[in-house]
Design an enzyme around this catalytic site. Structure first.
Site, PDB file in Angstrom:
ATOM      1  N   LYS A  14       0.832  -1.205   0.000  1.00 21.02           N
ATOM      2  CA  LYS A  14       0.000   0.000   0.000  1.00 21.02           C
ATOM      3  C   LYS A  14       0.870   1.260   0.000  1.00 21.02           C
ATOM      4  O   LYS A  14       0.524   2.268  -0.625  1.00 21.02           O
ATOM      5  CB  LYS A  14      -0.919  -0.006   1.221  1.00 21.02           C
ATOM      6  N   GLU A  60       0.755   6.790  -6.672  1.00 26.16           N
ATOM      7  CA  GLU A  60      -0.347   7.761  -6.713  1.00 26.16           C
ATOM      8  C   GLU A  60       0.185   9.198  -6.700  1.00 26.16           C
ATOM      9  O   GLU A  60      -0.311  10.063  -7.429  1.00 26.16           O
ATOM     10  CB  GLU A  60      -1.238   7.501  -5.503  1.00 26.16           C
TER      11      GLU A  60
END
Length: 295
Positions: free
Chosen positions: A166, A173
């Site tokens: 993550k 991102e």
């Protein structure tokens, strides 16, 4: 199935609703009396039958550490505790070792989906033993989007692996948002561009840069065409820094992610249309607060 959920902020609140809609009984605890189901963590543990499954969804760092420590004082051997927040993977390993001394099982799950997870489901990255993943799978299957499990869920590896994945996801991102935002500023500065929102809208189908982030960019421009209500200050929640630190530690060049992180630092000093767009995108997908223009 009856589970406990600690932390009923934006994501936790929506996760509880999604689970309940699938007929999974959820008892939630939060410090906010308006949303909590029980008065304390001790009451939460008491409300569940052993072996318990308790999912923790609180901010990373000291808050997570405090919640896990307190839960460990009330949980029993054979119970399973899942950290679904954005903890650093090294913290998972510390928590797993502490809980193992009490024979309490532990998993970490990286969760992506932001404020849209209630409707669309969450991308999930799990770290822990195969046995614990199997125990949690009924919950994981409800939280993820419909369709093939492998398209939205992965058992990455042992404890810490889920949050490591993550972390890298969030680093990527950063880079993607920065590229879109810089493109936005370049188009906005050119006087021959007469339909800036329409340009991004036309990229949504058929182009190689189409993505959900692009869709959210169009949505942000529909809501505020000039982004006039948003300040260009962009916060970073930690994962980008950790990704850069891991890149350095492992001799992996990560110039795009590193530059995106540094751009967020510079946003706190300059007036930048690009950073306004990054702030708008963070609000669109994650509900992250924006600073009002001029603040």
């Amino acid at each position: 199935m009856h589970i406990g959920l600690v932390g009923l902020g934006k994501m936790g609140f929506n996760m509880r609703a999604r689970l309940r809609a699938a007929n999974i009984e959820v008892t939630g605890f939060d410090s906010n009396a308006e949303v909590t189901d029980v008065a304390s963590l001790k009451d939460l543990v008491s409300a569940l039958k052993a072996p318990r499954l308790i999912w923790v969804m609180v901010p990373s760092g000291a808050v997570t550490d405090s919640v896990i420590t307190e839960l460990s004082e009330h949980m029993e051997a054979g119970d399973l505790l899942i950290d679904g927040g954005n903890s650093r993977f090294t913290e998972d390993q510390k928590h797993g070792a502490m809980l193992a001394q009490k024979h309490i099982e532990f998993m970490d799950v990286g969760v992506s989906g932001g404020v849209w997870g209630l409707k669309n489901g969450y991308g999930l990255m799990a770290g822990g033993s195969a046995k614990n993943v199997a125990t949690a799978m009924p919950v994981l299957d409800v939280l993820r989007p419909e369709g093939e499990r492998a398209d939205s869920f992965v058992h990455v590896g042992d404890i810490g692996a889920g949050h490591y994945a993550k972390m890298v996801h969030n680093g990527i991102e950063y880079g993607l948002m920065q590229a879109y935002a810089e493109g936005y500023e370049l188009l906005a500065k050119k006087d021959i561009i007469e339909d800036l929102p329409g340009t991004f809208r036309a990229w949504q189908k058929g182009t190689v840069v189409r993505s959900w982030l692009l869709d959210l960019m169009v949505k942000a421009l529909d809501e505020d065409p000039g982004l006039e209500s948003i300040d260009d200050y962009v916060e970073d929640s930690g994962e980008g820094r950790w990704t850069v630190e891991e890149a350095i530690a492992n001799d992996v060049p990560a110039p795009a992610i590193t530059a995106a992180l540094f751009a967020r630092f510079s946003s706190r000093e300059d007036n930048s249309p690009a950073m306004k767009m990054v702030s708008a995108l963070r609000h669109q997908f994650g509900g992250h607060a924006t600073k009002p223009s001029g603040s």
